[in-house]
Design a protein around this motif. Structure first.
Motif, mmCIF file in Angstrom:
data_model
loop_
_atom_site.group_PDB
_atom_site.id
_atom_site.type_symbol
_atom_site.label_atom_id
_atom_site.label_comp_id
_atom_site.label_asym_id
_atom_site.label_seq_id
_atom_site.Cartn_x
_atom_site.Cartn_y
_atom_site.Cartn_z
ATOM 1 N N ALA A 92 137.600 -28.887 71.229
ATOM 2 C CA ALA A 92 137.288 -27.581 71.818
ATOM 3 C C ALA A 92 136.730 -27.770 73.220
ATOM 4 O O ALA A 92 135.945 -28.687 73.468
ATOM 5 N N LEU A 93 137.148 -26.901 74.126
ATOM 6 C CA LEU A 93 136.570 -26.832 75.461
ATOM 7 C C LEU A 93 135.709 -25.577 75.517
ATOM 8 O O LEU A 93 136.204 -24.459 75.336
ATOM 9 N N LEU A 94 134.416 -25.750 75.755
ATOM 10 C CA LEU A 94 133.474 -24.643 75.839
ATOM 11 C C LEU A 94 133.254 -24.334 77.315
ATOM 12 O O LEU A 94 132.581 -25.083 78.036
ATOM 13 N N VAL A 95 133.839 -23.231 77.762
ATOM 14 C CA VAL A 95 133.895 -22.913 79.194
ATOM 15 C C VAL A 95 132.776 -21.931 79.549
ATOM 16 O O VAL A 95 132.541 -20.942 78.844
ATOM 17 N N PHE A 96 132.100 -22.203 80.670
ATOM 18 C CA PHE A 96 131.039 -21.302 81.142
ATOM 19 C C PHE A 96 131.022 -21.330 82.661
ATOM 20 O O PHE A 96 131.683 -22.154 83.302
ATOM 21 N N ASP A 97 130.265 -20.391 83.255
ATOM 22 C CA ASP A 97 130.111 -20.384 84.705
ATOM 23 C C ASP A 97 128.651 -20.094 85.037
ATOM 24 O O ASP A 97 127.783 -20.096 84.153
ATOM 25 N N GLY A 98 128.359 -19.834 86.290
ATOM 26 C CA GLY A 98 126.982 -19.668 86.721
ATOM 27 C C GLY A 98 126.295 -18.427 86.191
ATOM 28 O O GLY A 98 125.075 -18.298 86.309
ATOM 29 N N ARG A 99 127.039 -17.489 85.597
ATOM 30 C CA ARG A 99 126.438 -16.260 85.082
ATOM 31 C C ARG A 99 126.151 -16.323 83.585
ATOM 32 O O ARG A 99 125.627 -15.375 83.009
ATOM 33 N N THR A 100 126.469 -17.421 82.939
ATOM 34 C CA THR A 100 126.356 -17.523 81.482
ATOM 35 C C THR A 100 124.901 -17.733 81.059
ATOM 36 O O THR A 100 124.196 -18.563 81.649
ATOM 37 N N ASP A 101 124.459 -17.000 80.014
ATOM 38 C CA ASP A 101 123.076 -17.181 79.527
ATOM 39 C C ASP A 101 122.997 -18.079 78.291
ATOM 40 O O ASP A 101 121.907 -18.389 77.806
ATOM 41 N N PHE A 102 124.171 -18.485 77.712
ATOM 42 C CA PHE A 102 124.296 -19.521 76.672
ATOM 43 C C PHE A 102 123.855 -19.092 75.273
ATOM 44 O O PHE A 102 123.802 -19.930 74.376
ATOM 45 N N GLU A 107 125.720 -20.433 69.595
ATOM 46 C CA GLU A 107 126.234 -20.116 68.263
ATOM 47 C C GLU A 107 127.597 -20.764 68.030
ATOM 48 O O GLU A 107 127.850 -21.328 66.961
ATOM 49 N N ILE A 108 128.485 -20.673 69.005
ATOM 50 C CA ILE A 108 129.829 -21.217 68.835
ATOM 51 C C ILE A 108 129.782 -22.734 68.745
ATOM 52 O O ILE A 108 130.543 -23.362 67.984
ATOM 53 N N LEU A 109 128.882 -23.367 69.490
ATOM 54 C CA LEU A 109 128.742 -24.820 69.425
ATOM 55 C C LEU A 109 128.287 -25.253 68.033
ATOM 56 O O LEU A 109 128.783 -26.251 67.487
ATOM 57 N N ALA A 110 127.376 -24.502 67.433
ATOM 58 C CA ALA A 110 126.906 -24.840 66.083
ATOM 59 C C ALA A 110 128.050 -24.760 65.079
ATOM 60 O O ALA A 110 128.174 -25.620 64.194
ATOM 61 N N VAL A 119 133.725 -31.544 71.044
ATOM 62 C CA VAL A 119 133.472 -30.473 72.013
ATOM 63 C C VAL A 119 133.179 -31.056 73.395
ATOM 64 O O VAL A 119 132.371 -31.980 73.532
ATOM 65 N N LEU A 120 133.836 -30.497 74.401
ATOM 66 C CA LEU A 120 133.552 -30.809 75.801
ATOM 67 C C LEU A 120 133.105 -29.517 76.491
ATOM 68 O O LEU A 120 133.704 -28.454 76.286
ATOM 69 N N GLY A 121 132.061 -29.591 77.316
ATOM 70 C CA GLY A 121 131.646 -28.458 78.124
ATOM 71 C C GLY A 121 132.394 -28.443 79.443
ATOM 72 O O GLY A 121 132.649 -29.495 80.032
ATOM 73 N N VAL A 122 132.772 -27.260 79.887
ATOM 74 C CA VAL A 122 133.486 -27.114 81.158
ATOM 75 C C VAL A 122 132.734 -26.106 82.016
ATOM 76 O O VAL A 122 132.696 -24.908 81.696
ATOM 77 N N ALA A 123 132.097 -26.593 83.090
ATOM 78 C CA ALA A 123 131.397 -25.725 84.046
ATOM 79 C C ALA A 123 132.404 -25.282 85.091
ATOM 80 O O ALA A 123 132.665 -25.999 86.067
ATOM 81 N N ASN A 124 132.993 -24.119 84.886
ATOM 82 C CA ASN A 124 134.099 -23.677 85.726
ATOM 83 C C ASN A 124 133.601 -22.878 86.942
ATOM 84 O O ASN A 124 132.432 -22.511 87.031
ATOM 85 N N LYS A 125 134.509 -22.638 87.848
ATOM 86 C CA LYS A 125 134.276 -21.846 89.067
ATOM 87 C C LYS A 125 133.223 -22.495 89.983
ATOM 88 O O LYS A 125 132.414 -21.795 90.622
ATOM 89 N N ILE A 126 133.234 -23.828 90.085
ATOM 90 C CA ILE A 126 132.249 -24.483 90.957
ATOM 91 C C ILE A 126 132.528 -24.216 92.423
ATOM 92 O O ILE A 126 131.667 -24.454 93.279
#
Length: 417
Positions: A92-102, A107-110, A119-126
């Protein structure tokens, strides 16, 4: 068949909130415009499956999901569809950006961890921020800063993803571990109303391919030609594999010294848990008149006049038990009924779903304490073919002392009604 079927490809799920760039990320990973991209939140509604070649690994499925923060009644339905995808994912790729509060991401990671998904985290829109967004420390997963728009970080993410797939996805064999180079396997393939015109079905094709991969040989015949084919052989085959629906005919034609099994039993071992299915079939002995039986089919198809799940299995159960039980068929990818309402679950071979989904279904049955078996195992049991249909599998050696069900008797070295 023109390409690798979806059920044989590792599944990579893309999860995150609306408008964090999930679809753009898929396009960047693939290098093509395969997903619809829009600035309008909620563009992706239902999960979208994208079979692709992720070289140098090979065929995979990328799954673009709806945003986890989708709103309203339809939004809730879309989120549930996305959550259903969890149980099919290998990565799974868990995608987030600078506006995400997590909060949702936690919950989805659990849930992903609960199902053993990498699971890999993806900090998008850098490209839109001065500093790449970061995950809270308690997430404890690797994070890859990316820009799906400029391509920054995509190569590193793709390389890591391929490395994970190469080292982390270990597919159980279908038949190759039972064979030695030069062995002959006879495959019994009925050509009836259920046979697709001009081709073989997936279990048959996949079995032939694994036989070839094992440097062994396959001989494909219909059930009516089986006896003649065996007589023509100078040496007996290593194994006979049959469609479950003609198990009883094949058992009568094959010498007792030659192991037999079915395509469905091969798939029970390949995608599920054969020992669980064998243990589950014993629940047949405890059924009572009127008990509810759930027959689960992973795909949808137009029922035939003599459909195996809707007609043949209920008939064989009635003949074996001497009374009626209530069989209900649920077809498709969703488990939409409460499993605890049933005394036994009978699953199809599962050729159209991946191992993750099959193991999830087995786990759900175990969680509510309902025995589960599959078509091939049940049919072999009802037709008195224990332990013969399982003796080729090393892990089934304990069945050698099992009693044979009374539907069949061994007469003159052959199984007969």
């Amino acid at each position: 068949m023109q390409g690798t079927p979806r059920s044989l490809r590792p599944h990579i799920g893309i999860f995150g909130r609306r408008n964090v760039g999930k679809s753009s990320l898929i396009n960047a990973l693939v290098g093509q415009e395969v997903a619809i991209v829009s600035d309008v939140p909620g563009t992706t509604t239902d999960p979208v499956f994208k079979p692709i070649e992720l070289l140098p690994f090979g065929p995979v499925v990328l799954i673009d999901t709806a945003g986890l923060d989708d709103e309203g009644f339809l939004g809730e339905l879309r989120k549930q569809k996305s959550l259903e995808i969890l149980r099919r994912c290998d990565v799974a790729l868990l995608v987030f950006d600078g506006r995400t509060d997590f909060s949702l991401e936690r919950e989805i990671l659990a849930l992903l961890r609960e199902r053993g998904v990498l699971v890999l985290g993806v900090a998008n829109k850098i490209d839109e921020t001065h500093e790449p967004p970061s995950l809270p420390e308690d997430f404890n997963i690797p994070v890859f800063p990316t820009s799906a728009k400029t391509g920054q970080g995509i190569l590193e993410l793709k390389t890591t993803l391929i490395h994970l797939l190469q080292r982390g996805i270990q597919e159980k064999p279908l038949i190759r571990d039972l064979l030695h180079p030069g062995d002959l396997v006879v495959l019994v393939v009925p050509i009836d109303l259920g046979a697709p015109k001009g081709r073989l079905i997936l279990p048959q094709v996949q079995t032939i391919r694994e036989i070839l991969d094992a440097d062994a040989m396959s001989l494909v015949v219909k059930e009516r030609e089986l006896s003649e084919a065996l007589e023509r052989l100078k040496n007996p085959p290593r194994l006979v594999v049959t469609d479950s629906q003609v198990f009883h005919k094949v058992a009568g034609a094959v010498p007792p010294s030659v192991p037999i099994t079915s395509f469905s039993i091969l798939f029970a071992r390949h995608k599920g848990d054969l020992q669980t299915f064998v243990a589950g079939v014993k629940a047949v002995e405890h059924l009572k008149p009127g008990d509810r039986i759930l027959i689960l089919e992973a795909c949808t198809h137009h029922p035939l006049p003599d459909d195996i799940g809707r007609v043949k299995i209920p008939r064989w159960l009635r003949q074996y038990l001497g009374f009626e039980v209530h069989c209900e068929v649920i077809a498709g990818p969703s488990l939409s009924v409460p499993l605890w309402d049933y005394k036994l679950i009978i699953h199809c071979g599962g050729c159209m779903i991946n191992p993750k989904e099959m193991l999830f279904r087995i786990g759900e049955a175990s969680r509510v304490g309902v025995p589960i078996t599959n078509y091939g195992v049940l049919i072999a049991y009802l037709h008195g073919l224990f332990p013969r249909a399982l003796e080729v599998f090393p892990e089934m050696a304990f069945l050698k002392n099992e009693t044979i069900s009374p539907l069949f008797r061994k007469i003159g070295g052959r199984w007969s009604l």
